[in-house]
Write a protein that holds these residues in place. Structure first.
Motif, PDB file in Angstrom:
ATOM      1  N   PHE A  56      -0.648  -4.306  -9.463  1.00  0.00           N
ATOM      2  CA  PHE A  56      -1.415  -3.649  -9.208  1.00  0.00           C
ATOM      3  C   PHE A  56      -1.328  -2.423  -9.242  1.00  0.00           C
ATOM      4  N   THR A  57       0.269  -2.123  -9.345  1.00  0.00           N
ATOM      5  CA  THR A  57       0.993  -0.376  -9.217  1.00  0.00           C
ATOM      6  C   THR A  57       0.236   0.082 -11.169  1.00  0.00           C
ATOM      7  N   ARG A  58      -0.153  -0.181 -11.737  1.00  0.00           N
ATOM      8  CA  ARG A  58      -0.088  -0.292 -13.455  1.00  0.00           C
ATOM      9  C   ARG A  58      -1.657  -0.877 -13.023  1.00  0.00           C
ATOM     10  N   MET A  59      -2.329  -0.968 -12.384  1.00  0.00           N
ATOM     11  CA  MET A  59      -3.702  -0.432 -11.886  1.00  0.00           C
ATOM     12  C   MET A  59      -4.572   0.960 -11.021  1.00  0.00           C
ATOM     13  N   ALA A  60      -3.193   1.173 -10.356  1.00  0.00           N
ATOM     14  CA  ALA A  60      -3.687   2.344 -10.033  1.00  0.00           C
ATOM     15  C   ALA A  60      -3.312   3.280 -10.296  1.00  0.00           C
ATOM     16  N   SER A  61      -2.190   3.397 -11.158  1.00  0.00           N
ATOM     17  CA  SER A  61      -1.941   4.518 -12.172  1.00  0.00           C
ATOM     18  C   SER A  61      -3.002   4.642 -13.555  1.00  0.00           C
ATOM     19  N   ASN A  62      -3.640   3.248 -13.576  1.00  0.00           N
ATOM     20  CA  ASN A  62      -5.097   3.560 -14.268  1.00  0.00           C
ATOM     21  C   ASN A  62      -6.268   4.370 -14.037  1.00  0.00           C
ATOM     22  N   PHE A  83       0.863  -1.599  -0.097  1.00  0.00           N
ATOM     23  CA  PHE A  83      -0.123  -0.184  -0.390  1.00  0.00           C
ATOM     24  C   PHE A  83       1.105   1.126   0.021  1.00  0.00           C
ATOM     25  N   ASP A  84       1.792   1.798   0.751  1.00  0.00           N
ATOM     26  CA  ASP A  84       2.841   2.646   0.653  1.00  0.00           C
ATOM     27  C   ASP A  84       3.631   2.835  -0.260  1.00  0.00           C
ATOM     28  N   ASP A  85       4.051   1.536  -0.389  1.00  0.00           N
ATOM     29  CA  ASP A  85       5.134   1.436  -1.929  1.00  0.00           C
ATOM     30  C   ASP A  85       4.468   2.564  -2.599  1.00  0.00           C
ATOM     31  N   CYS A  86       3.109   1.559  -2.938  1.00  0.00           N
ATOM     32  CA  CYS A  86       2.287   1.860  -4.432  1.00  0.00           C
ATOM     33  C   CYS A  86       2.079   3.596  -4.368  1.00  0.00           C
ATOM     34  N   ASP A 142      -6.259   8.132  -1.696  1.00  0.00           N
ATOM     35  CA  ASP A 142      -7.832   7.915  -2.357  1.00  0.00           C
ATOM     36  C   ASP A 142      -7.733   6.415  -3.272  1.00  0.00           C
ATOM     37  N   ILE A 143      -6.364   6.898  -4.337  1.00  0.00           N
ATOM     38  CA  ILE A 143      -6.673   6.181  -5.589  1.00  0.00           C
ATOM     39  C   ILE A 143      -5.188   4.957  -5.044  1.00  0.00           C
ATOM     40  N   THR A 144      -5.119   5.000  -4.108  1.00  0.00           N
ATOM     41  CA  THR A 144      -3.999   3.141  -3.573  1.00  0.00           C
ATOM     42  C   THR A 144      -4.622   2.354  -2.916  1.00  0.00           C
ATOM     43  N   MET A 145      -6.224   3.138  -2.059  1.00  0.00           N
ATOM     44  CA  MET A 145      -7.521   2.757  -1.117  1.00  0.00           C
ATOM     45  C   MET A 145      -8.888   1.996  -2.592  1.00  0.00           C
ATOM     46  N   ASP A 146      -8.291   2.561  -3.335  1.00  0.00           N
ATOM     47  CA  ASP A 146      -9.630   2.130  -4.556  1.00  0.00           C
ATOM     48  C   ASP A 146      -9.043   1.113  -4.996  1.00  0.00           C
ATOM     49  N   THR A 147      -7.640   0.580  -4.989  1.00  0.00           N
ATOM     50  CA  THR A 147      -7.179  -0.067  -5.954  1.00  0.00           C
ATOM     51  C   THR A 147      -7.385  -1.071  -5.191  1.00  0.00           C
ATOM     52  N   MET A 148      -6.389  -1.492  -4.258  1.00  0.00           N
ATOM     53  CA  MET A 148      -7.239  -2.265  -3.316  1.00  0.00           C
ATOM     54  C   MET A 148      -7.711  -2.768  -2.361  1.00  0.00           C
ATOM     55  N   LEU A 149      -8.701  -1.798  -3.182  1.00  0.00           N
ATOM     56  CA  LEU A 149     -10.782  -2.418  -2.875  1.00  0.00           C
ATOM     57  C   LEU A 149     -10.516  -3.646  -4.685  1.00  0.00           C
ATOM     58  N   GLU A 150     -10.412  -2.660  -5.186  1.00  0.00           N
ATOM     59  CA  GLU A 150     -10.877  -3.476  -6.582  1.00  0.00           C
ATOM     60  C   GLU A 150      -9.923  -4.497  -7.038  1.00  0.00           C
ATOM     61  N   LYS A 160       3.272   6.500  -2.722  1.00  0.00           N
ATOM     62  CA  LYS A 160       4.479   7.100  -2.498  1.00  0.00           C
ATOM     63  C   LYS A 160       4.967   6.850  -4.270  1.00  0.00           C
ATOM     64  N   PHE A 161       4.470   5.483  -5.304  1.00  0.00           N
ATOM     65  CA  PHE A 161       5.160   5.665  -6.101  1.00  0.00           C
ATOM     66  C   PHE A 161       3.918   6.381  -6.742  1.00  0.00           C
ATOM     67  N   LEU A 162       3.392   6.432  -6.668  1.00  0.00           N
ATOM     68  CA  LEU A 162       1.462   7.088  -7.614  1.00  0.00           C
ATOM     69  C   LEU A 162       1.810   9.048  -6.695  1.00  0.00           C
ATOM     70  N   SER A 163       2.337   9.169  -5.883  1.00  0.00           N
ATOM     71  CA  SER A 163       2.384  10.665  -5.144  1.00  0.00           C
ATOM     72  C   SER A 163       4.083  10.957  -6.092  1.00  0.00           C
ATOM     73  N   SER A 164       5.102  10.686  -6.241  1.00  0.00           N
ATOM     74  CA  SER A 164       6.504  10.819  -7.196  1.00  0.00           C
ATOM     75  C   SER A 164       5.731  10.399  -8.690  1.00  0.00           C
ATOM     76  N   LYS A 165       5.431   9.866  -9.225  1.00  0.00           N
ATOM     77  CA  LYS A 165       5.476   9.457 -10.773  1.00  0.00           C
ATOM     78  C   LYS A 165       4.719  10.833 -11.320  1.00  0.00           C
ATOM     79  N   PHE A 166       2.982  11.337 -10.484  1.00  0.00           N
ATOM     80  CA  PHE A 166       2.301  11.849 -11.348  1.00  0.00           C
ATOM     81  C   PHE A 166       1.985  13.492 -10.454  1.00  0.00           C
TER      82      PHE A 166
END
Length: 199
Positions: free
Chosen positions: A100-106, A53-56, A73-81, A58-64
């Motif tokens: 997982f990370t690719r789904m979160a990015s999408n 969870f935290d890795d993903c 919110d995005i990571t939590m939504d992806t967790m549930l999905e 942080k990745f989103l925060s850094s990448k985007f």
């Protein structure tokens, strides 16, 4: 670039992936925990949450370059999905961290395109020009469909640039509750706006 996540039969694992690529789990461990998940035990979901969870986020925060609340919110939504797709048998052992990370990015790209449009409309200072546009009339109708508390949250967050923590503290509610309420308000606004805009 197409970042649609590959799941189920679309996934072709290379050498079934390493434990490091699969939240630290060997294939037999993953399959055993997945089987237990079908009987209501959530150890696999909890393991994925703690491992990634935290890795993903942080990745989103850094990448985007997104704010903490959005990446959370995005990571939590992806967790549930991700959990739902596991239960449906749509995810197989492979490079699960990447999936997982690719789904979160999408999920973020879909989320971002809407929120950016909403933010632009709410903040646009050329009031006269906006009023001449049909889209503003439709947004106004959608906006009025929200209850007062929902409009207040969106106004404070988007127009006044207040953080969710600040709004939550002022309203004496916890951050998670406010995040959910803000998302529900956005979803409602989007649903009504798009319904009107297509007519």
């Amino acid at each position: 670039m197409d970042i649609k996540p590959k799941i189920a039969s679309d996934v072709i694992p290379l050498n079934n992936g390493s434990p490091n690529q699969n939240f630290g789990l060997r294939q037999d461990e993953f399959e055993e925990m997945l089987e237990q998940m079908q009987t209501g035990q959530d150890q696999l979901f909890e393991h994925i949450f703690l491992a990634h969870f935290d890795d993903c986020r942080k990745f989103l925060s850094s990448k985007f370059s997104m704010e903490y609340e959005v990446s959370y919110d995005i990571t939590m939504d992806t967790m549930l999905e991700f959990r739902l797709k596991l239960l449906q048998g749509k995810i197989v052992y492979g490079n699960l961290r990447y999936l997982f990370t690719r789904m979160a990015s999408n999920n973020y790209l879909s989320h971002m395109s809407y929120e950016q449009r909403l933010k632009q409309v709410l903040r646009d200072e050329e009031i006269e020009e906006i009023y001449q546009e049909d889209r503003f009339d439709k947004l106004t109708v959608a906006w009025k469909s929200l209850d007062e508390s929902e409009r207040t949250i969106l106004t404070q967050y988007y127009y006044e640039d207040r953080s969710l923590k600040d709004i939550a503290d002022a309203n004496q509610v916890n951050d998670a509750t406010l995040r959910k309420k803000k998302q529900r308000a956005l979803d409602s606004l989007r649903e009504v706006f798009l319904k009107i805009y297509k007519h």
